[in-house]
Design a protein around this motif. Structure first.
Motif, PDB file in Angstrom:
ATOM      1  N   ASP A 145       4.383   7.194   3.285  1.00  0.00           N
ATOM      2  CA  ASP A 145       5.148   6.317   4.173  1.00  0.00           C
ATOM      3  C   ASP A 145       4.305   5.710   5.289  1.00  0.00           C
ATOM      4  OD1 ASP A 145       7.463   6.853   2.739  1.00  0.00           O
ATOM      5  OD2 ASP A 145       7.917   8.626   3.948  1.00  0.00           O
ATOM      6  N   LEU A 146       3.164   6.336   5.583  1.00  0.00           N
ATOM      7  CA  LEU A 146       2.353   5.884   6.714  1.00  0.00           C
ATOM      8  C   LEU A 146       0.928   5.520   6.300  1.00  0.00           C
ATOM      9  CD1 LEU A 146       3.448   8.470   9.449  1.00  0.00           C
ATOM     10  CD2 LEU A 146       4.153   6.082   9.243  1.00  0.00           C
ATOM     11  N   VAL A 147       0.740   5.157   5.033  1.00  0.00           N
ATOM     12  CA  VAL A 147      -0.610   4.875   4.558  1.00  0.00           C
ATOM     13  C   VAL A 147      -1.239   3.703   5.319  1.00  0.00           C
ATOM     14  CG1 VAL A 147       0.191   3.361   2.701  1.00  0.00           C
ATOM     15  CG2 VAL A 147      -2.025   4.511   2.508  1.00  0.00           C
ATOM     16  N   LEU A 148      -0.453   2.681   5.657  1.00  0.00           N
ATOM     17  CA  LEU A 148      -1.010   1.550   6.396  1.00  0.00           C
ATOM     18  C   LEU A 148      -1.338   1.941   7.830  1.00  0.00           C
ATOM     19  CD1 LEU A 148       1.145  -1.473   5.169  1.00  0.00           C
ATOM     20  CD2 LEU A 148      -1.026  -0.596   4.274  1.00  0.00           C
ATOM     21  N   ALA A 149      -0.524   2.799   8.426  1.00  0.00           N
ATOM     22  CA  ALA A 149      -0.823   3.265   9.782  1.00  0.00           C
ATOM     23  C   ALA A 149      -2.089   4.101   9.791  1.00  0.00           C
ATOM     24  CB  ALA A 149       0.364   4.077  10.317  1.00  0.00           C
TER      25      ALA A 149
ATOM     26  N   ALA B 296       3.264   0.446 -10.798  1.00  0.00           N
ATOM     27  CA  ALA B 296       3.212  -0.051  -9.423  1.00  0.00           C
ATOM     28  C   ALA B 296       4.011  -1.341  -9.278  1.00  0.00           C
ATOM     29  CB  ALA B 296       1.757  -0.285  -9.004  1.00  0.00           C
ATOM     30  N   MET B 297       3.965  -2.213 -10.276  1.00  0.00           N
ATOM     31  CA  MET B 297       4.756  -3.445 -10.223  1.00  0.00           C
ATOM     32  C   MET B 297       6.248  -3.123 -10.204  1.00  0.00           C
ATOM     33  SD  MET B 297       2.700  -5.969 -12.854  1.00  0.00           S
ATOM     34  CE  MET B 297       3.939  -7.268 -12.686  1.00  0.00           C
ATOM     35  N   GLY B 298       6.666  -2.164 -11.032  1.00  0.00           N
ATOM     36  CA  GLY B 298       8.074  -1.792 -11.064  1.00  0.00           C
ATOM     37  C   GLY B 298       8.551  -1.203  -9.758  1.00  0.00           C
ATOM     38  N   TYR B 299       7.701  -0.395  -9.118  1.00  0.00           N
ATOM     39  CA  TYR B 299       8.091   0.232  -7.861  1.00  0.00           C
ATOM     40  C   TYR B 299       8.156  -0.757  -6.704  1.00  0.00           C
ATOM     41  CZ  TYR B 299       7.301   4.826 -10.018  1.00  0.00           C
ATOM     42  OH  TYR B 299       7.366   5.930 -10.815  1.00  0.00           O
ATOM     43  N   THR B 300       7.315  -1.783  -6.734  1.00  0.00           N
ATOM     44  CA  THR B 300       7.108  -2.590  -5.529  1.00  0.00           C
ATOM     45  C   THR B 300       7.673  -4.002  -5.594  1.00  0.00           C
ATOM     46  OG1 THR B 300       4.915  -3.339  -6.317  1.00  0.00           O
ATOM     47  CG2 THR B 300       4.988  -1.328  -4.997  1.00  0.00           C
ATOM     48  N   PHE B 301       8.236  -4.433  -6.709  1.00  0.00           N
ATOM     49  CA  PHE B 301       8.746  -5.803  -6.766  1.00  0.00           C
ATOM     50  C   PHE B 301       9.795  -6.047  -5.689  1.00  0.00           C
ATOM     51  CE2 PHE B 301      11.632  -9.124  -8.218  1.00  0.00           C
ATOM     52  CZ  PHE B 301      10.737 -10.142  -8.501  1.00  0.00           C
ATOM     53  N   ILE B 302      10.566  -5.021  -5.378  1.00  0.00           N
ATOM     54  CA  ILE B 302      11.645  -5.168  -4.401  1.00  0.00           C
ATOM     55  C   ILE B 302      11.090  -5.510  -3.016  1.00  0.00           C
ATOM     56  CG2 ILE B 302      11.734  -2.760  -3.654  1.00  0.00           C
ATOM     57  CD1 ILE B 302      14.724  -5.080  -4.434  1.00  0.00           C
ATOM     58  N   ALA B 303       9.791  -5.268  -2.795  1.00  0.00           N
ATOM     59  CA  ALA B 303       9.179  -5.618  -1.509  1.00  0.00           C
ATOM     60  C   ALA B 303       9.187  -7.123  -1.275  1.00  0.00           C
ATOM     61  CB  ALA B 303       7.744  -5.090  -1.444  1.00  0.00           C
TER      62      ALA B 303
ATOM     63  N   ILE C 120       6.450  -3.749   2.292  1.00  0.00           N
ATOM     64  CA  ILE C 120       5.070  -3.275   2.132  1.00  0.00           C
ATOM     65  C   ILE C 120       4.825  -1.993   2.918  1.00  0.00           C
ATOM     66  CG2 ILE C 120       4.047  -4.603   4.044  1.00  0.00           C
ATOM     67  CD1 ILE C 120       1.678  -5.134   2.104  1.00  0.00           C
ATOM     68  N   LEU C 121       5.459  -1.851   4.071  1.00  0.00           N
ATOM     69  CA  LEU C 121       5.292  -0.625   4.841  1.00  0.00           C
ATOM     70  C   LEU C 121       5.881   0.566   4.099  1.00  0.00           C
ATOM     71  CD1 LEU C 121       6.150  -1.969   8.398  1.00  0.00           C
ATOM     72  CD2 LEU C 121       3.922  -1.151   7.637  1.00  0.00           C
ATOM     73  N   ALA C 122       7.004   0.335   3.400  1.00  0.00           N
ATOM     74  CA  ALA C 122       7.665   1.425   2.696  1.00  0.00           C
ATOM     75  C   ALA C 122       7.042   1.712   1.338  1.00  0.00           C
ATOM     76  CB  ALA C 122       9.150   1.094   2.523  1.00  0.00           C
ATOM     77  N   LEU C 123       6.427   0.688   0.697  1.00  0.00           N
ATOM     78  CA  LEU C 123       6.044   0.836  -0.700  1.00  0.00           C
ATOM     79  C   LEU C 123       4.548   0.745  -0.972  1.00  0.00           C
ATOM     80  CD1 LEU C 123       8.903  -1.353  -2.189  1.00  0.00           C
ATOM     81  CD2 LEU C 123       8.749   1.137  -2.213  1.00  0.00           C
ATOM     82  N   ALA C 124       3.739   0.393   0.032  1.00  0.00           N
ATOM     83  CA  ALA C 124       2.289   0.323  -0.196  1.00  0.00           C
ATOM     84  C   ALA C 124       1.746   1.679  -0.613  1.00  0.00           C
ATOM     85  CB  ALA C 124       1.585  -0.174   1.060  1.00  0.00           C
ATOM     86  N   GLY C 125       2.257   2.747  -0.010  1.00  0.00           N
ATOM     87  CA  GLY C 125       1.797   4.091  -0.361  1.00  0.00           C
ATOM     88  C   GLY C 125       2.078   4.420  -1.816  1.00  0.00           C
ATOM     89  N   ALA C 126       3.287   4.086  -2.287  1.00  0.00           N
ATOM     90  CA  ALA C 126       3.628   4.340  -3.690  1.00  0.00           C
ATOM     91  C   ALA C 126       2.737   3.530  -4.620  1.00  0.00           C
ATOM     92  CB  ALA C 126       5.092   4.001  -3.928  1.00  0.00           C
ATOM     93  N   ALA C 127       2.420   2.300  -4.233  1.00  0.00           N
ATOM     94  CA  ALA C 127       1.574   1.452  -5.071  1.00  0.00           C
ATOM     95  C   ALA C 127       0.153   2.005  -5.154  1.00  0.00           C
ATOM     96  CB  ALA C 127       1.554   0.027  -4.514  1.00  0.00           C
TER      97      ALA C 127
ATOM     98  N   ALA D 157      -3.381  -1.887  -6.803  1.00  0.00           N
ATOM     99  CA  ALA D 157      -2.147  -2.252  -6.105  1.00  0.00           C
ATOM    100  C   ALA D 157      -2.217  -3.691  -5.617  1.00  0.00           C
ATOM    101  CB  ALA D 157      -1.913  -1.303  -4.930  1.00  0.00           C
ATOM    102  N   LEU D 158      -3.426  -4.143  -5.279  1.00  0.00           N
ATOM    103  CA  LEU D 158      -3.620  -5.528  -4.860  1.00  0.00           C
ATOM    104  C   LEU D 158      -3.194  -6.483  -5.967  1.00  0.00           C
ATOM    105  CD1 LEU D 158      -4.828  -7.290  -2.544  1.00  0.00           C
ATOM    106  CD2 LEU D 158      -7.009  -7.182  -3.768  1.00  0.00           C
ATOM    107  N   LEU D 159      -3.582  -6.175  -7.206  1.00  0.00           N
ATOM    108  CA  LEU D 159      -3.203  -6.997  -8.353  1.00  0.00           C
ATOM    109  C   LEU D 159      -1.710  -6.873  -8.644  1.00  0.00           C
ATOM    110  CD1 LEU D 159      -3.998  -8.865 -10.683  1.00  0.00           C
ATOM    111  CD2 LEU D 159      -4.599  -6.819 -12.017  1.00  0.00           C
ATOM    112  N   ALA D 160      -1.161  -5.669  -8.465  1.00  0.00           N
ATOM    113  CA  ALA D 160       0.274  -5.454  -8.709  1.00  0.00           C
ATOM    114  C   ALA D 160       1.111  -6.342  -7.791  1.00  0.00           C
ATOM    115  CB  ALA D 160       0.634  -3.987  -8.506  1.00  0.00           C
TER     116      ALA D 160
END
Length: 505
Positions: A272-276, A202-209, A26-33, A41-44
């Motif tokens: 990369d730092l959207v959560l921060a 977004a689902m395709g990018y973030t499933f690996i999370a 999630i730290l690496a992929l939340a920004g992409a989502a 992104a919440l639904l994804a």
């Protein structure tokens, strides 16, 4: 042949999954989502979580039915063929190696970035490739040394600490939310700024999370009471991840976006730092440092889990002679597959040094995992058909859920291949290299070893859908009883006996 001891209980097994899943993805992929689909992104993540739970059920059924180490490689060996198993194990081993390299780089980036921020440094060590890669390589070596000295995966205290940090971020966010008087709908609208296509991307990018529960299956041979522990550990680790991801994303959307701010713009500027950045909005510098701390802990625990599981995949392949048998050797004192560990970590470092920016390789890793997940669903369907009374956990809603999971994982894999064509190229190159290695080095030994296993294990023939035929020619029908008894003794329980009467003229 080395037989590992079962020393991993429910807590440690769950720790492997939590270590691999929680935080790093999630730290690496939340920004992409957020950049791809906005608040949706919440639904994804929720839909991906549903697919992951369905996939974990198929993994749980197979791992409890075949409680040995190897994961998807073992499942393919049991149900398909040794050649198919090699191909699966070869690419999944590679995917875990690349995942370890990604998390090593992530740990290096967060750690060096934190040091630079504390010293107010303007050298940006976290952005300097030589420091980033060098520190990542040293971390891999140190982690491998730690793992080689302990039969467990380690990192349990890291998981407890990082889950605590995420809990603080979430609870503080809900507390701020309770004091906020502005309507929540203003923060979540428009919910689908890029429509349905953005959601699927977004689902395709973030499933690996959410990948990581499968690593528990990879070490099943070392888990105590596997038929009970494996399903529980997989589902607990995955549900723990979702219990952190979904509230955290919601908090970031509601109180982590400045007044009149736009989450899409923020995520595009700081992927990369959207959560921060979001934590800094509602908690100030303390929130920023909480995310940085969670990043360091999450990346390192994921590195631990992937190195641990990848070495067990290599060990399982070596046991079947699809990799050099030296990788199956255990340390006599500690019971760890040290050769498999050091070879795996050496390949991780090789990828770090040669590839450097492993983003395309990471996309290939994601593609391989998705295909292997789809294959796992397919294998679970075959196992239930060929051995309907097998012991162990049983997936509810069979066969509907495995079919849905198989199609969903395959669909996301197709998207990943189209979105990042280099991922398909890298996966194909590695698979081609494996084909030649198998053909020239490992294939003959593996076939001989596998034939011996088939002869001594009738269940293996049944699982593979084979029914060997023993042909018994006879000239005197009076000997039919004796010859059929002899043929039955020679044929496996899954085989057939055919008596051929030779008529004399």
């Amino acid at each position: 042949m080395n037989a590992p001891t079962r020393h991993i209980g429910l807590f440690s097994a769950t720790s492997i999954g939590i270590g691999a899943i929680v935080g790093g993805g999630i730290l690496a992929l939340a920004g992409a989502a957020f950049a791809t689909t906005g608040p949706a992104a919440l639904l994804a993540f929720a839909l991906n979580g549903l697919i992951a739970v369905i996939t974990a059920l198929s993994f749980a059924e197979l791992a409890s039915a075949f409680p040995q180490s190897g994961g998807t490689y073992l499942f393919a060996k049991k149900v398909l063929s040794i050649r198919a198993a090699f191909n699966v194990g070869w690419v999944v081993w590679f995917a875990s190696i690349v995942a370890a390299a990604l998390y090593a780089l992530g740990f290096s980036s967060f750690a060096l970035g934190a040091v630079a921020a504390m010293w107010n440094s303007h050298t940006h060590l976290s952005q300097t490739p030589i420091f980033l890669i060098g520190f990542a390589a040293v971390t891999v070596l140190f982690t491998t040394w730690l793992l080689s000295r302990s039969p467990g995966s380690g990192g349990s205290w890291i998981n407890i600490l990082k889950v605590t940090v995420f809990a603080v971020l979430i609870l503080a966010g809900f507390w701020i939310w309770g004091k906020d008087q502005s309507p929540v709908s203003e923060k979540l609208m428009p919910f689908f700024p890029f429509g349905f296509n953005g959601l699927i991307q977004a689902m395709g990018y973030t499933f690996i999370a959410l990948q990581g529960f499968d690593l528990i299956a990879a070490v099943a041979g070392e888990i105590k009471e596997p038929r009970k522990t494996l399903p529980r550990a997989m589902l607990i680790s995955l549900l723990t991840a979702l219990g952190i991801y979904l509230p955290l994303l919601l908090v970031m959307l509601v109180v982590g976006v400045p007044q009149n701010g736009d989450i899409v713009a923020i995520a595009s500027e700081n992927p990369d730092l959207v959560l921060a950045v979001g934590a800094r909005v509602y908690l100030g510098p303390f929130g920023f440092w909480l995310v940085m701390l969670s990043g360091v802990l999450s990346m390192y625990s994921a590195l631990l889990a992937n190195l641990f599981a990848a070495s067990r995949i290599a060990q399982a392949m070596a046991r079947d002679r699809t990799l050099p048998s030296v990788l199956d050797q255990l340390n006599e004192r500690r019971g760890t597959p040290v050769n498999a560990m050091w070879v795996t970590s050496s390949l991780v470092i090789l990828i770090l040094v040669i590839v450097g920016d492993v983003s395309n390789a990471g996309a290939a890793s994601s593609l391989i995992f998705l295909i292997s997940f789809s294959l796992t669903h397919f294998i679970s369907l075959l196992v239930r058909q060929r051995q309907p009374d097998h012991s162990g956990f049983r997936t509810p809603g069979w066969p509907v859920l495995p079919v849905v999971g198989m199609l969903a994982c395959l669909g996301l894999a197709v998207f990943q291949g189209l979105a990042v064509p280099a991922a398909g190229v890298i996966a194909s190159i590695w698979l081609t290299a494996g084909f030649f290695f198998y053909l020239m080095l490992f294939g003959q030994r593996a076939k001989i070893f596998d034939a011996a296993l088939e002869h001594g294990d009738p269940d293996l023939l049944e699982l593979r859908g084979k029914s060997p035929l023993v042909l018994v020619p006879m000239a005197n029908p009076a000997n039919a009883g004796t010859l059929s008894t002899l043929a039955a003794a020679l044929s496996p329980s899954a085989g057939r006996v055919l008596l051929l009467n030779i008529a004399q003229r």
